[in-house]
Design an enzyme around this catalytic site. Structure first.
Site, mmCIF file in Angstrom:
data_model
loop_
_atom_site.group_PDB
_atom_site.id
_atom_site.type_symbol
_atom_site.label_atom_id
_atom_site.label_comp_id
_atom_site.label_asym_id
_atom_site.label_seq_id
_atom_site.Cartn_x
_atom_site.Cartn_y
_atom_site.Cartn_z
ATOM 1 C CG ASP A 1 -7.461 3.153 -0.585
ATOM 2 O OD1 ASP A 1 -7.918 2.002 -0.512
ATOM 3 O OD2 ASP A 1 -7.542 3.948 0.365
ATOM 4 C CE LYS B 1 -4.463 0.964 0.275
ATOM 5 N NZ LYS B 1 -5.623 0.116 -0.077
HETATM 6 P P1 NDP Z 1 -13.049 7.598 -2.602
HETATM 7 O O1 NDP Z 1 -11.963 8.595 -2.439
HETATM 8 O O2 NDP Z 1 -13.643 7.383 -3.933
HETATM 9 O O3 NDP Z 1 -14.230 7.908 -1.591
HETATM 10 C C1 NDP Z 1 -13.989 8.023 -0.224
HETATM 11 C C2 NDP Z 1 -15.283 8.357 0.481
HETATM 12 O O4 NDP Z 1 -15.089 8.293 1.885
HETATM 13 C C3 NDP Z 1 -15.742 9.749 0.176
HETATM 14 O O5 NDP Z 1 -17.137 9.792 0.181
HETATM 15 C C4 NDP Z 1 -15.128 10.533 1.333
HETATM 16 O O6 NDP Z 1 -15.749 11.777 1.600
HETATM 17 C C5 NDP Z 1 -15.369 9.575 2.455
HETATM 18 N N1 NDP Z 1 -14.460 9.857 3.549
HETATM 19 C C6 NDP Z 1 -13.109 9.986 3.501
HETATM 20 N N2 NDP Z 1 -12.617 10.286 4.706
HETATM 21 C C7 NDP Z 1 -13.673 10.361 5.524
HETATM 22 C C8 NDP Z 1 -13.826 10.619 6.898
HETATM 23 N N3 NDP Z 1 -12.769 10.897 7.674
HETATM 24 N N4 NDP Z 1 -15.089 10.563 7.414
HETATM 25 C C9 NDP Z 1 -16.145 10.296 6.639
HETATM 26 N N5 NDP Z 1 -16.073 10.038 5.326
HETATM 27 C C10 NDP Z 1 -14.856 10.069 4.791
HETATM 28 O O7 NDP Z 1 -12.455 6.233 -2.026
HETATM 29 P P2 NDP Z 1 -12.980 4.743 -2.244
HETATM 30 O O8 NDP Z 1 -14.446 4.716 -2.421
HETATM 31 O O9 NDP Z 1 -12.105 4.118 -3.255
HETATM 32 O O10 NDP Z 1 -12.603 4.083 -0.852
HETATM 33 C C11 NDP Z 1 -13.533 3.996 0.228
HETATM 34 C C12 NDP Z 1 -13.076 2.923 1.192
HETATM 35 O O11 NDP Z 1 -13.040 1.661 0.507
HETATM 36 C C13 NDP Z 1 -11.670 3.105 1.769
HETATM 37 O O12 NDP Z 1 -11.644 2.603 3.079
HETATM 38 C C14 NDP Z 1 -10.809 2.226 0.882
HETATM 39 O O13 NDP Z 1 -9.624 1.816 1.540
HETATM 40 C C15 NDP Z 1 -11.762 1.064 0.657
HETATM 41 N N6 NDP Z 1 -11.501 0.236 -0.519
HETATM 42 C C16 NDP Z 1 -11.394 0.768 -1.767
HETATM 43 C C17 NDP Z 1 -11.203 -0.039 -2.866
HETATM 44 C C18 NDP Z 1 -11.148 0.497 -4.247
HETATM 45 O O14 NDP Z 1 -11.040 -0.317 -5.170
HETATM 46 N N7 NDP Z 1 -11.239 1.786 -4.476
HETATM 47 C C19 NDP Z 1 -11.054 -1.489 -2.703
HETATM 48 C C20 NDP Z 1 -11.263 -1.972 -1.360
HETATM 49 C C21 NDP Z 1 -11.468 -1.127 -0.326
HETATM 50 P P3 NDP Z 1 -14.984 13.142 1.212
HETATM 51 O O15 NDP Z 1 -15.237 13.324 -0.247
HETATM 52 O O16 NDP Z 1 -15.601 14.178 2.065
HETATM 53 O O17 NDP Z 1 -13.527 12.928 1.521
HETATM 54 O O1 2IT Z 2 -8.008 -1.698 -0.535
HETATM 55 C C1 2IT Z 2 -7.974 -2.194 -1.668
HETATM 56 O O2 2IT Z 2 -8.112 -3.412 -1.869
HETATM 57 C C2 2IT Z 2 -7.780 -1.287 -2.805
HETATM 58 N N1 2IT Z 2 -7.726 -0.079 -2.613
HETATM 59 C C3 2IT Z 2 -7.633 -1.838 -4.192
HETATM 60 C C4 2IT Z 2 -6.230 -2.314 -4.427
HETATM 61 C C5 2IT Z 2 -5.910 -2.712 -5.842
HETATM 62 O O3 2IT Z 2 -4.728 -2.997 -6.068
HETATM 63 O O4 2IT Z 2 -6.785 -2.751 -6.711
#
Ligand code: NDP
Ligand code: 2IT
Length: 450
Positions: A170, A130
């Site tokens: 992420d 990461k």
């Molecule tokens: P994005 O940046 O697309 O979205 C993040 C979301 O979380 C936004 O709505 C953001 O709001 C909100 N957020 C961030 N910080 C906070 C906080 N402190 N309190 C409340 N809301 C918050 O990220 P992703 O959707 O990609 O990721 C979301 C989660 O999923 C993370 O935990 C990530 O690690 C996990 N994840 C992502 C994957 C992926 O493929 N993208 C895969 C597996 C897990 P704001 O716009 O206000 O910051």
């Molecule tokens: O937390 C996660 O699994 C991710 N943000 C996606 C990682 C990836 O390599 O697609």
């Protein structure tokens, strides 16, 4: 939960805290694994003898670097860049990049550690890593984001590669950032390779990768509900976040006939009692992905309640899907969910549920899925993107989605295999931890003292 292995777990954690001072998120992620793995290792002396868990909590390599860039006003700015290369026993390091002001080494070590188990569960050949930066993309112009990404990659490029380490997105890193990072990697190396995943379709990206985490989450939820002879159809679903994962969790909830009621960002949440439908989701996606606005604008548009500074867990629901950030669902939130009749919590985010909340959910027989199992669809589709890049072909949407569905089904099976309890129910956390551990541990044993 106190077990007869508690003294061994306490000793282990004391060592972890001493060696990694003040890294609270990392301690938490290790504790959640150690709780299940230490009792398991007691029954499997080959792992104990080889000190496998002690080796697994030590990153193979950590890179920390300066990221200088210039803002639109001509000011010199500097951020800190990181890549944690945690474990490559079963494949090259693989995992996302997070750009968020709260990024610290502790956060990235927790995420890298979780990633090792998650990637193992997919059964694809991917190790865990990461990275990211404390850079805040919010309020920055496209040009500023591009200059930052170029500077970040100018150091990172020498440490990654299609067979070494393959970053992806992420929080704060979506298709725009991946595009700029990929462009810079290509200029620096004069190579067009699958060194990043989550790329645009025009330059090597996989269909379904953008959707994969949210879709995979819902495939997993359906598997969990199936064990109770149920499905998500007509169930009320409370979702946090409004980014990549939340958006496609909403989309698949709708496709499966569920009723998504909420979305949130770091300022608050919206509650749409009529449900977020396809048109409203299109508005939300435009708002978040193009205009980069706040979720409160959804409430303005559709005249529904907005709760500033609050989290959505107080809205009565059948299913809760935390899809935003670590530790966003605490014990008080879990109490509210239970009181209001929620029957299932599945994590779209990484470590969104605090240990106290997990234990409360489990005690109350709420179906609970840890992110390393339920959100593995994103990295699984990344693995499929790597395969397509290697064979220089694109698969159809159908092909990728079917493979994703099979992978999520298999992860669910592994959770049952290692997490089934005497009463026939499943401890998904235990199942995911042990199944994820065994594959990596066996590879480490076979590879010798690595
Ligand atoms: P994005 O940046 O697309 O979205 C993040 C979301 O979380 C936004 O709505 C953001 O709001 C909100 N957020 C961030 N910080 C906070 C906080 N402190 N309190 C409340 N809301 C918050 O990220 P992703 O959707 O990609 O990721 C979301 C989660 O999923 C993370 O935990 C990530 O690690 C996990 N994840 C992502 C994957 C992926 O493929 N993208 C895969 C597996 C897990 P704001 O716009 O206000 O910051
Ligand atoms: O937390 C996660 O699994 C991710 N943000 C996606 C990682 C990836 O390599 O697609």
């Amino acid at each position: 939960m106190i077990t007869m292995n508690q003294p061994a777990i306490d000793d282990f954690m004391q060592m972890v805290v001493k060696r990694n001072p003040a890294q609270l998120e990392f301690h938490q992620a290790v504790y959640e694994v150690a709780m299940n793995i230490i009792p398991f290792i007691e029954e499997h002396p080959e792992y104990k003898k080889a000190n496998i868990l002690e080796r697994m909590i030590e990153a193979e390599r950590i890179l920390i670097f300066r990221v200088p860039w210039m803002d639109d006003a001509g000011n010199y700015r500097v951020n800190r860049g990181y890549r944690v290369q945690m474990n490559n026993a079963i494949g090259p390091y693989k995992g996302g990049l997070r750009f968020h002001p709260n990024v610290t080494l502790s956060v990235l070590k927790f995420l890298a550690f979780e990633q090792v188990f998650k990637n193992s569960l997919t059964t694809l050949p991917m190790g865990g890593g990461k990275g990211g930066s404390d850079f805040d993309p919010k309020g920055k112009s496209d040009n500023e984001v591009m200059r930052f990404c170029q500077s970040f990659m100018t150091e990172l490029f020498r440490h990654i590669g299609k067979d070494t380490d393959i970053p992806a997105g992420d929080i704060g890193v979506g298709s725009r950032e991946i595009g700029y990072l990929f462009g810079q990697f290509k200029r620096l190396t004069n190579e067009f390779t699958g060194v990043l995943t989550g790329k645009g379709y025009a330059y090597g990206g996989s269909l379904i990768r953008p959707e994969a985490t949210g879709y995979g989450l819902l495939f997993f939820v359906e598997e969990m509900l199936k064990t109770k002879g149920q499905s998500i159809k007509n169930k009320k679903v409370v979702i946090s976040g409004s980014g990549n994962v939340a958006q496609y969790a909403i989309e698949k909830t709708l496709a499966f006939g569920g009723i998504p009621l909420t979305a949130s960002d770091s300022n608050g949440f919206v509650y749409d009692p009529d449900g977020i439908d396809t048109d409203k989701l299109a508005f939300l996606m435009e708002l978040k992905n193009k205009r980069r606005g706040r979720i409160s604008e959804y409430a303005d548009e559709y005249g529904c309640p907005y709760y500033a500074g609050e989290k959505p867990w107080k809205i009565p629901c059948d299913v809760a899907l935390p899809c935003a950030v670590q530790n966003e669902l605490n014990e008080t939130d879990a109490q509210l969910l239970i009181k209001n009749g929620c029957k299932l919590v599945a994590e779209g985010a990484n470590m969104p549920t605090t240990p106290e909340a997990i234990s409360l959910l489990q005690k109350n027989e709420i179906l609970y899925a840890p992110g390393k199992a339920s959100n593995a669809g994103g990295v699984a589709a990344s693995g499929l993107e790597m395969s397509q890049n290697s064979i220089r072909l694109y698969w159809t949407r159908e092909e990728v989605e079917n493979r994703l569905k099979v992978i999520m089904h298999n992860i669910h099976e592994q959770c049952i295999q290692y997490g089934k309890k005497a009463d026939g129910t499943t401890d998904y956390l235990k199942g995911a931890n042990i199944a994820g551990f065994v594959r990596v541990a066996d590879a480490m044993l076979a590879e010798g003292h690595v």
